[in-house]
Design an enzyme around this catalytic site. Sequence first.
Site, mmCIF file in Angstrom:
data_model
loop_
_atom_site.group_PDB
_atom_site.id
_atom_site.type_symbol
_atom_site.label_atom_id
_atom_site.label_comp_id
_atom_site.label_asym_id
_atom_site.label_seq_id
_atom_site.Cartn_x
_atom_site.Cartn_y
_atom_site.Cartn_z
ATOM 1 N N SER A 73 -18.402 4.748 28.710
ATOM 2 C CA SER A 73 -17.992 5.325 29.996
ATOM 3 C C SER A 73 -17.463 6.728 29.762
ATOM 4 O O SER A 73 -16.447 6.914 29.065
ATOM 5 C CB SER A 73 -16.901 4.472 30.637
ATOM 6 O OG SER A 73 -16.293 5.214 31.682
ATOM 7 N N HIS A 123 -22.472 5.174 30.998
ATOM 8 C CA HIS A 123 -21.833 4.665 32.224
ATOM 9 C C HIS A 123 -21.063 5.807 32.894
ATOM 10 O O HIS A 123 -20.235 6.468 32.263
ATOM 11 C CB HIS A 123 -20.891 3.525 31.829
ATOM 12 C CG HIS A 123 -20.258 2.800 32.966
ATOM 13 N ND1 HIS A 123 -20.881 1.781 33.654
ATOM 14 C CD2 HIS A 123 -19.034 2.927 33.526
ATOM 15 C CE1 HIS A 123 -20.065 1.310 34.583
ATOM 16 N NE2 HIS A 123 -18.938 1.992 34.535
ATOM 17 N N ASP A 168 -18.693 6.805 36.060
ATOM 18 C CA ASP A 168 -17.804 6.259 37.087
ATOM 19 C C ASP A 168 -17.586 7.260 38.210
ATOM 20 O O ASP A 168 -16.930 8.284 38.018
ATOM 21 C CB ASP A 168 -16.454 5.888 36.464
ATOM 22 C CG ASP A 168 -16.546 4.656 35.585
ATOM 23 O OD1 ASP A 168 -17.058 3.628 36.064
ATOM 24 O OD2 ASP A 168 -16.117 4.734 34.420
ATOM 25 N N MET A 222 -15.833 7.946 41.664
ATOM 26 C CA MET A 222 -14.724 7.452 42.504
ATOM 27 C C MET A 222 -14.435 8.476 43.598
ATOM 28 O O MET A 222 -14.460 9.682 43.346
ATOM 29 C CB MET A 222 -13.465 7.256 41.657
ATOM 30 C CG MET A 222 -13.656 6.342 40.467
ATOM 31 S SD MET A 222 -12.077 6.034 39.634
ATOM 32 C CE MET A 222 -12.646 5.263 38.105
ATOM 33 N N HIS A 279 -21.692 3.837 38.362
ATOM 34 C CA HIS A 279 -20.836 2.795 38.936
ATOM 35 C C HIS A 279 -20.092 3.424 40.104
ATOM 36 O O HIS A 279 -19.178 4.230 39.904
ATOM 37 C CB HIS A 279 -19.880 2.297 37.835
ATOM 38 C CG HIS A 279 -18.852 1.331 38.324
ATOM 39 N ND1 HIS A 279 -17.732 1.019 37.575
ATOM 40 C CD2 HIS A 279 -18.760 0.597 39.455
ATOM 41 C CE1 HIS A 279 -17.015 0.141 38.237
ATOM 42 N NE2 HIS A 279 -17.601 -0.128 39.380
ATOM 43 N N MET A 307 -17.598 3.558 42.853
ATOM 44 C CA MET A 307 -16.369 3.022 43.422
ATOM 45 C C MET A 307 -16.055 3.886 44.635
ATOM 46 O O MET A 307 -15.124 4.700 44.650
ATOM 47 C CB MET A 307 -15.256 3.046 42.369
ATOM 48 C CG MET A 307 -15.459 1.962 41.302
ATOM 49 S SD MET A 307 -14.583 2.299 39.770
ATOM 50 C CE MET A 307 -15.782 3.364 38.951
ATOM 51 N N MET A 342 -15.783 -6.869 36.840
ATOM 52 C CA MET A 342 -14.714 -5.933 36.446
ATOM 53 C C MET A 342 -13.633 -6.686 35.676
ATOM 54 O O MET A 342 -13.134 -7.716 36.139
ATOM 55 C CB MET A 342 -14.076 -5.271 37.677
ATOM 56 C CG MET A 342 -14.943 -4.286 38.435
ATOM 57 S SD MET A 342 -15.446 -2.836 37.495
ATOM 58 C CE MET A 342 -13.886 -2.123 36.989
ATOM 59 N N GLY A 361 -10.574 1.862 39.144
ATOM 60 C CA GLY A 361 -9.823 3.056 39.540
ATOM 61 C C GLY A 361 -9.409 3.952 38.394
ATOM 62 O O GLY A 361 -9.331 5.167 38.568
ATOM 63 N N PHE A 362 -9.151 3.357 37.246
ATOM 64 C CA PHE A 362 -8.638 4.172 36.148
ATOM 65 C C PHE A 362 -9.148 3.646 34.811
ATOM 66 O O PHE A 362 -9.286 2.428 34.625
ATOM 67 C CB PHE A 362 -7.103 4.163 36.134
ATOM 68 C CG PHE A 362 -6.515 4.760 37.372
ATOM 69 C CD1 PHE A 362 -6.278 6.128 37.463
ATOM 70 C CD2 PHE A 362 -6.248 3.964 38.480
ATOM 71 C CE1 PHE A 362 -5.769 6.682 38.626
ATOM 72 C CE2 PHE A 362 -5.742 4.507 39.651
ATOM 73 C CZ PHE A 362 -5.495 5.873 39.726
ATOM 74 N N GLY A 363 -9.392 4.570 33.884
ATOM 75 C CA GLY A 363 -9.689 4.186 32.517
ATOM 76 C C GLY A 363 -8.399 3.859 31.783
ATOM 77 O O GLY A 363 -7.296 4.123 32.275
ATOM 78 N N GLY A 364 -8.547 3.263 30.627
ATOM 79 C CA GLY A 364 -7.401 3.040 29.753
ATOM 80 C C GLY A 364 -6.477 1.909 30.154
ATOM 81 O O GLY A 364 -5.362 1.802 29.645
ATOM 82 N N ASP A 373 -16.564 -4.387 32.405
ATOM 83 C CA ASP A 373 -16.107 -2.996 32.466
ATOM 84 C C ASP A 373 -14.593 -2.971 32.618
ATOM 85 O O ASP A 373 -14.062 -3.474 33.610
ATOM 86 C CB ASP A 373 -16.780 -2.320 33.667
ATOM 87 C CG ASP A 373 -16.429 -0.859 33.818
ATOM 88 O OD1 ASP A 373 -15.820 -0.280 32.897
ATOM 89 O OD2 ASP A 373 -16.787 -0.290 34.866
ATOM 90 N N GLY A 374 -13.940 -2.377 31.608
ATOM 91 C CA GLY A 374 -12.500 -2.181 31.685
ATOM 92 C C GLY A 374 -11.760 -2.849 30.547
ATOM 93 O O GLY A 374 -11.840 -4.062 30.374
ATOM 94 N N GLY A 375 -11.102 -2.020 29.732
ATOM 95 C CA GLY A 375 -10.283 -2.556 28.646
ATOM 96 C C GLY A 375 -11.080 -3.167 27.509
ATOM 97 O O GLY A 375 -10.534 -3.959 26.732
ATOM 98 N N SER A 422 -12.263 4.322 26.735
ATOM 99 C CA SER A 422 -11.242 4.800 25.795
ATOM 100 C C SER A 422 -11.540 4.410 24.360
ATOM 101 O O SER A 422 -11.288 5.183 23.429
ATOM 102 C CB SER A 422 -9.876 4.227 26.169
ATOM 103 O OG SER A 422 -9.662 4.333 27.538
HETATM 104 C C1 DX5 Z 1 -12.579 1.694 35.741
HETATM 105 C C2 DX5 Z 1 -13.955 2.151 35.329
HETATM 106 C C3 DX5 Z 1 -14.280 1.926 33.914
HETATM 107 C C4 DX5 Z 1 -13.416 2.686 32.939
HETATM 108 C C5 DX5 Z 1 -13.379 1.957 31.652
HETATM 109 O O1 DX5 Z 1 -12.475 1.746 37.114
HETATM 110 O O2 DX5 Z 1 -14.945 1.491 36.100
HETATM 111 O O3 DX5 Z 1 -15.652 2.203 33.654
HETATM 112 O O4 DX5 Z 1 -13.887 3.973 32.701
HETATM 113 O O5 DX5 Z 1 -12.483 2.596 30.817
HETATM 114 P P1 DX5 Z 1 -11.744 1.862 29.636
HETATM 115 O O6 DX5 Z 1 -12.823 1.343 28.701
HETATM 116 O O7 DX5 Z 1 -10.893 2.911 29.042
HETATM 117 O O8 DX5 Z 1 -10.971 0.728 30.243
HETATM 118 ZN ZN ZN Z 2 -17.088 1.652 35.505
#
Ligand code: DX5
Ligand code: ZN
Length: 224
Positions: A9, A33, A35, A37, A66, A68, A137, A142-145, A175-177, A198
């Site tokens: 991502s 990927h 994102d 938003m 993706h 959002m 999900m 909404g946010f990475g990390g 997707d996520g974490g 991340s």
């Molecule tokens: C969150 C995104 C993810 C995000 C993943 O809303 O859809 O794609 O970038 O980031 P990490 O891998 O850091 O959780």
């Molecule tokens: Zn995503």
Amino acid sequence: MQQRSIAPSILAADFARLGAEVADVAEVVGTIHVDVMDGHYVPNITLGHPVVASLRRATDRVLDCHLMITDPATYAPQLVALGADHITFHPEVEDDPIALIHDLHDRGATVGVAIKPAHPVSMVTELLGHVDLLLVMTVEPGFGGQSFLPETVPKVAEAAIWRATNDARFRIQVDGGIGPTTVAQAAAAGAEVLVAGSSVFGATDRAAAVRTLLDLADAAGAVA
Ligand code: DX5
Ligand code: ZN
């Protein structure tokens, strides 16, 4: 048998040098990927049309967008026209998700639908016969990390069983974490496309980070 893959991502990349960031992982991944938003569907704004167009010129890898956003029917076709290969949208904001899926297919894209952590698989089962991908999900969008939510993992297994029972063909994405400590549980449950932001772009050697995630996922067991 379907292949597992890591989809980095770019949300975790340095946007000032995006082409180089993507080139860092291109050798070891088939998909990037992206994102998108809008500040309405989620409380964050990331990127849109010009970045997708630039990415299209910078890489021949699959651009997995993706969305959002609250109005995917308006913007998804525009992103496909700019070079997005795949669109995943959150269907609860769309009046006629099946029509949008077919419209995007007609435009040459593959299509996925996403469910948030609070959404059951049953919310999208009537769509699953039409799509190429289900995104489960593993964080709140909404946010990475953010930290991986393990309570979402049973939905991956449930979707894999539903797919086998109903002779459907969609791939399952998480997707996520996703990182070295979480990738195995998602993969073992049946996730085939593992989005990682991340844990890839936060690493010094991004290609090595991707290979490590893939090895850990493969060690978790065979895919369906
Ligand atoms: C969150 C995104 C993810 C995000 C993943 O809303 O859809 O794609 O970038 O980031 P990490 O891998 O850091 O959780
Ligand atoms: Zn995503």
